[in-house]
Write a protein that holds these residues in place. Structure first.
Motif, short mmCIF file in Angstrom:
data_model
loop_
_atom_site.label_atom_id
_atom_site.label_comp_id
_atom_site.label_asym_id
_atom_site.label_seq_id
_atom_site.Cartn_x
_atom_site.Cartn_y
_atom_site.Cartn_z
N GLY A 144 -1.88 11.43 -0.06
CA GLY A 144 -0.74 10.54 0.01
C GLY A 144 -0.92 9.23 0.74
O GLY A 144 0.01 8.44 0.82
N VAL A 145 -2.12 8.99 1.28
CA VAL A 145 -2.39 7.73 1.97
C VAL A 145 -3.72 7.16 1.49
O VAL A 145 -4.61 7.90 1.07
CB VAL A 145 -2.41 7.87 3.52
CG1 VAL A 145 -1.06 8.26 4.05
CG2 VAL A 145 -3.47 8.85 3.96
N PHE A 146 -3.85 5.85 1.57
CA PHE A 146 -5.09 5.20 1.16
C PHE A 146 -6.08 5.20 2.32
O PHE A 146 -5.73 4.87 3.45
CB PHE A 146 -4.84 3.76 0.70
CG PHE A 146 -4.25 3.68 -0.67
CD1 PHE A 146 -5.02 3.94 -1.79
CD2 PHE A 146 -2.92 3.37 -0.85
CE1 PHE A 146 -4.49 3.88 -3.06
CE2 PHE A 146 -2.37 3.29 -2.12
CZ PHE A 146 -3.16 3.56 -3.23
N VAL A 147 -7.32 5.59 2.02
CA VAL A 147 -8.41 5.54 2.99
C VAL A 147 -9.53 4.69 2.40
O VAL A 147 -9.75 4.68 1.18
CB VAL A 147 -8.93 6.95 3.37
CG1 VAL A 147 -7.86 7.74 4.10
CG2 VAL A 147 -9.39 7.71 2.15
N LEU A 148 -10.21 3.97 3.27
CA LEU A 148 -11.30 3.11 2.82
C LEU A 148 -12.42 3.97 2.25
O LEU A 148 -12.94 4.86 2.92
CB LEU A 148 -11.82 2.27 3.97
CG LEU A 148 -12.99 1.33 3.65
CD1 LEU A 148 -12.57 0.27 2.64
CD2 LEU A 148 -13.50 0.67 4.92
N PHE A 149 -12.77 3.70 1.01
CA PHE A 149 -13.90 4.37 0.37
C PHE A 149 -15.18 3.61 0.69
O PHE A 149 -16.16 4.18 1.15
CB PHE A 149 -13.68 4.46 -1.14
CG PHE A 149 -14.88 4.92 -1.91
CD1 PHE A 149 -15.27 6.24 -1.87
CD2 PHE A 149 -15.62 4.03 -2.66
CE1 PHE A 149 -16.40 6.67 -2.57
CE2 PHE A 149 -16.73 4.44 -3.37
CZ PHE A 149 -17.13 5.77 -3.32
N LYS A 150 -15.13 2.29 0.44
CA LYS A 150 -16.32 1.47 0.68
C LYS A 150 -15.93 0.00 0.64
O LYS A 150 -15.02 -0.39 -0.07
CB LYS A 150 -17.39 1.75 -0.38
CG LYS A 150 -18.72 1.11 -0.09
CD LYS A 150 -19.79 1.60 -1.05
CE LYS A 150 -21.10 0.92 -0.73
NZ LYS A 150 -22.16 1.32 -1.63
N LYS A 195 0.83 -1.21 0.00
CA LYS A 195 0.00 0.00 0.00
C LYS A 195 0.86 1.26 0.00
O LYS A 195 0.59 2.22 -0.72
CB LYS A 195 -0.93 0.02 1.22
CG LYS A 195 -2.23 -0.68 1.02
CD LYS A 195 -2.99 -0.70 2.32
CE LYS A 195 -4.18 0.19 2.26
NZ LYS A 195 -5.08 0.01 3.41
N ARG A 196 1.91 1.26 0.81
CA ARG A 196 2.80 2.43 0.87
C ARG A 196 3.52 2.64 -0.47
O ARG A 196 3.67 3.77 -0.93
CB ARG A 196 3.81 2.27 2.00
CG ARG A 196 3.21 2.49 3.38
CD ARG A 196 4.30 2.60 4.45
NE ARG A 196 5.23 1.48 4.44
CZ ARG A 196 5.08 0.37 5.16
NH1 ARG A 196 4.04 0.24 5.95
NH2 ARG A 196 5.98 -0.59 5.11
N LEU A 197 3.95 1.55 -1.07
CA LEU A 197 4.62 1.63 -2.36
C LEU A 197 3.68 2.20 -3.42
O LEU A 197 4.04 3.11 -4.17
CB LEU A 197 5.12 0.25 -2.77
CG LEU A 197 5.92 0.16 -4.07
CD1 LEU A 197 7.21 0.94 -3.97
CD2 LEU A 197 6.20 -1.30 -4.39
N TYR A 198 2.47 1.67 -3.48
CA TYR A 198 1.49 2.17 -4.46
C TYR A 198 1.16 3.63 -4.21
O TYR A 198 1.06 4.42 -5.14
CB TYR A 198 0.21 1.34 -4.41
CG TYR A 198 0.29 -0.02 -5.07
CD1 TYR A 198 1.48 -0.57 -5.52
CD2 TYR A 198 -0.86 -0.77 -5.25
CE1 TYR A 198 1.54 -1.81 -6.12
CE2 TYR A 198 -0.82 -2.03 -5.85
CZ TYR A 198 0.39 -2.53 -6.29
OH TYR A 198 0.42 -3.76 -6.88
N ALA A 199 0.99 4.01 -2.95
CA ALA A 199 0.69 5.41 -2.62
C ALA A 199 1.84 6.30 -3.05
O ALA A 199 1.62 7.40 -3.58
CB ALA A 199 0.43 5.55 -1.12
N GLY A 200 3.07 5.85 -2.84
CA GLY A 200 4.24 6.62 -3.22
C GLY A 200 4.32 6.88 -4.72
O GLY A 200 4.85 7.90 -5.15
N PHE A 201 3.78 5.96 -5.51
CA PHE A 201 3.77 6.13 -6.96
C PHE A 201 2.48 6.78 -7.46
O PHE A 201 2.27 6.93 -8.66
CB PHE A 201 3.99 4.78 -7.66
CG PHE A 201 5.44 4.38 -7.69
CD1 PHE A 201 6.29 4.92 -8.65
CD2 PHE A 201 5.94 3.51 -6.76
CE1 PHE A 201 7.63 4.56 -8.67
CE2 PHE A 201 7.28 3.14 -6.78
CZ PHE A 201 8.13 3.68 -7.73
N GLY A 202 1.58 7.15 -6.55
CA GLY A 202 0.38 7.88 -6.93
C GLY A 202 -0.75 7.04 -7.48
O GLY A 202 -1.64 7.58 -8.15
#
Length: 66
Positions: free
Chosen positions: A33-39, A4-11
């Motif tokens: 810059g961080v992933f949050v639960l949408f649904k 998740k951190r890697l993907y977030a770092g690459f946008g």
């Protein structure tokens, strides 16, 4: 999670986590810059992406193969 951190770092704008045992899919969106639960979607739902507006996936057939 490292992935998740890697993907977030690459946008990467969306990150989906499929749980075949629980028959659910969590859709996370990149916010500041961080992933949050949408649904969280269950096998009886129709998955809709806020990023891919015309994408709709009925999940009952997807999980029927498990």
């Amino acid at each position: 999670m490292k992935k998740k951190r890697l993907y977030a770092g690459f946008g990467v704008k969306e990150y989906w986590i499929a749980d075949p045992d629980g028959k659910t899919i969590e859709l996370h969106c990149l916010r500041e810059g961080v992933f949050v639960l949408f649904k969280s979607f269950s096998e009886n739902d129709e998955l809709e992406s806020p990023l891919l507006l015309s994408l709709k996936i009925k999940l009952s057939p997807v999980f029927a193969f498990l």
